[in-house]
Design a protein around this motif. Structure first.
Motif, PDB file in Angstrom:
ATOM      1  N   ILE A  14       0.835  -1.205   0.000  1.00  0.00           N
ATOM      2  CA  ILE A  14       0.000   0.000   0.000  1.00  0.00           C
ATOM      3  C   ILE A  14       0.867   1.251   0.000  1.00  0.00           C
ATOM      4  O   ILE A  14       0.632   2.187  -0.769  1.00  0.00           O
ATOM      5  CB  ILE A  14      -0.957   0.005   1.212  1.00  0.00           C
ATOM      6  CG1 ILE A  14      -1.999  -1.108   1.061  1.00  0.00           C
ATOM      7  CG2 ILE A  14      -1.649   1.360   1.361  1.00  0.00           C
ATOM      8  CD1 ILE A  14      -2.859  -1.327   2.293  1.00  0.00           C
ATOM      9  N   LYS A  15       1.887   1.284   0.862  1.00  0.00           N
ATOM     10  CA  LYS A  15       2.757   2.457   0.937  1.00  0.00           C
ATOM     11  C   LYS A  15       3.479   2.717  -0.380  1.00  0.00           C
ATOM     12  O   LYS A  15       3.745   3.870  -0.725  1.00  0.00           O
ATOM     13  CB  LYS A  15       3.784   2.296   2.064  1.00  0.00           C
ATOM     14  CG  LYS A  15       3.197   2.519   3.431  1.00  0.00           C
ATOM     15  CD  LYS A  15       4.266   2.423   4.495  1.00  0.00           C
ATOM     16  CE  LYS A  15       3.740   2.845   5.848  1.00  0.00           C
ATOM     17  NZ  LYS A  15       4.780   2.795   6.887  1.00  0.00           N
ATOM     18  N   SER A  16       3.799   1.674  -1.121  1.00  0.00           N
ATOM     19  CA  SER A  16       4.531   1.855  -2.374  1.00  0.00           C
ATOM     20  C   SER A  16       3.636   2.329  -3.514  1.00  0.00           C
ATOM     21  O   SER A  16       4.136   2.812  -4.524  1.00  0.00           O
ATOM     22  CB  SER A  16       5.232   0.555  -2.776  1.00  0.00           C
ATOM     23  OG  SER A  16       4.286  -0.420  -3.172  1.00  0.00           O
ATOM     24  N   SER A  17       2.331   2.204  -3.345  1.00  0.00           N
ATOM     25  CA  SER A  17       1.418   2.722  -4.366  1.00  0.00           C
ATOM     26  C   SER A  17       1.280   4.225  -4.173  1.00  0.00           C
ATOM     27  O   SER A  17       1.610   4.772  -3.122  1.00  0.00           O
ATOM     28  CB  SER A  17       0.056   2.020  -4.279  1.00  0.00           C
ATOM     29  OG  SER A  17      -0.580   2.316  -3.063  1.00  0.00           O
ATOM     30  N   GLY A  18       0.794   4.900  -5.169  1.00  0.00           N
ATOM     31  CA  GLY A  18       0.711   6.355  -5.106  1.00  0.00           C
ATOM     32  C   GLY A  18      -0.482   6.861  -4.314  1.00  0.00           C
ATOM     33  O   GLY A  18      -1.374   6.107  -3.939  1.00  0.00           O
ATOM     34  N   PRO A  19      -0.501   8.163  -4.065  1.00  0.00           N
ATOM     35  CA  PRO A  19      -1.587   8.775  -3.296  1.00  0.00           C
ATOM     36  C   PRO A  19      -2.967   8.547  -3.911  1.00  0.00           C
ATOM     37  O   PRO A  19      -3.944   8.393  -3.194  1.00  0.00           O
ATOM     38  CB  PRO A  19      -1.246  10.263  -3.281  1.00  0.00           C
ATOM     39  CG  PRO A  19       0.167  10.369  -3.713  1.00  0.00           C
ATOM     40  CD  PRO A  19       0.518   9.124  -4.442  1.00  0.00           C
ATOM     41  N   ASP A  20      -3.049   8.526  -5.233  1.00  0.00           N
ATOM     42  CA  ASP A  20      -4.341   8.270  -5.874  1.00  0.00           C
ATOM     43  C   ASP A  20      -4.855   6.877  -5.515  1.00  0.00           C
ATOM     44  O   ASP A  20      -6.053   6.693  -5.288  1.00  0.00           O
ATOM     45  CB  ASP A  20      -4.241   8.411  -7.393  1.00  0.00           C
ATOM     46  CG  ASP A  20      -4.060   9.857  -7.831  1.00  0.00           C
ATOM     47  OD1 ASP A  20      -4.355  10.771  -7.031  1.00  0.00           O
ATOM     48  OD2 ASP A  20      -3.624  10.065  -8.972  1.00  0.00           O
ATOM     49  N   GLU A  21      -3.959   5.917  -5.454  1.00  0.00           N
ATOM     50  CA  GLU A  21      -4.351   4.557  -5.079  1.00  0.00           C
ATOM     51  C   GLU A  21      -4.778   4.498  -3.620  1.00  0.00           C
ATOM     52  O   GLU A  21      -5.698   3.776  -3.268  1.00  0.00           O
ATOM     53  CB  GLU A  21      -3.216   3.569  -5.347  1.00  0.00           C
ATOM     54  CG  GLU A  21      -3.580   2.128  -5.057  1.00  0.00           C
ATOM     55  CD  GLU A  21      -4.764   1.612  -5.859  1.00  0.00           C
ATOM     56  OE1 GLU A  21      -5.482   0.739  -5.336  1.00  0.00           O
ATOM     57  OE2 GLU A  21      -4.986   2.083  -6.988  1.00  0.00           O
ATOM     58  N   HIS A  22      -4.113   5.267  -2.756  1.00  0.00           N
ATOM     59  CA  HIS A  22      -4.511   5.320  -1.345  1.00  0.00           C
ATOM     60  C   HIS A  22      -5.947   5.824  -1.227  1.00  0.00           C
ATOM     61  O   HIS A  22      -6.753   5.258  -0.480  1.00  0.00           O
ATOM     62  CB  HIS A  22      -3.581   6.238  -0.548  1.00  0.00           C
ATOM     63  CG  HIS A  22      -2.159   5.817  -0.562  1.00  0.00           C
ATOM     64  ND1 HIS A  22      -1.139   6.692  -0.248  1.00  0.00           N
ATOM     65  CD2 HIS A  22      -1.559   4.637  -0.853  1.00  0.00           C
ATOM     66  CE1 HIS A  22       0.018   6.056  -0.346  1.00  0.00           C
ATOM     67  NE2 HIS A  22      -0.220   4.817  -0.718  1.00  0.00           N
TER      68      HIS A  22
END
Length: 93
Positions: free
Chosen positions: A66-74
């Motif tokens: 999750i942390k490695s995905s971007g803010p849009d994915e969060h």
């Protein structure tokens, strides 16, 4: 059926608010305690997303993913479970 009192509980969580750009992502064995700790830094921390795991290693891998995905994915992740960005702490028992 009673929950297994000896079962391990690990939660991947996101604490934040829709109006704030910063989301706090982490792993905890005790979400209510984690929210209280977060309150020392944020006057109104909101638990907006969580996933439950029974093994810490799996929770840690998921947290890193999750942390490695971007803010849009969060944002998409939170809105998939909690489209109104409600405080989910009330759902914990």
């Amino acid at each position: 059926m009673q929950p297994d009192q000896h079962a391990n509980h690990f939660y991947v969580y996101i604490i934040g608010d829709q109006s704030q750009p910063q989301l706090n992502i982490g792993v905890s064995e005790n979400l209510l305690q984690q929210i209280s700790l977060q309150g020392a830094y944020d006057s109104q921390p909101k638990l907006v997303y969580y996933e439950h795991y029974d093994r810490e290693e799996i929770a840690r891998v998921r947290e890193r993913h999750i942390k490695s995905s971007g803010p849009d994915e969060h944002l998409r992740l939170v809105e998939s479970m909690n489209p109104n960005w409600l405080d989910l702490a009330d759902t914990l028992s």
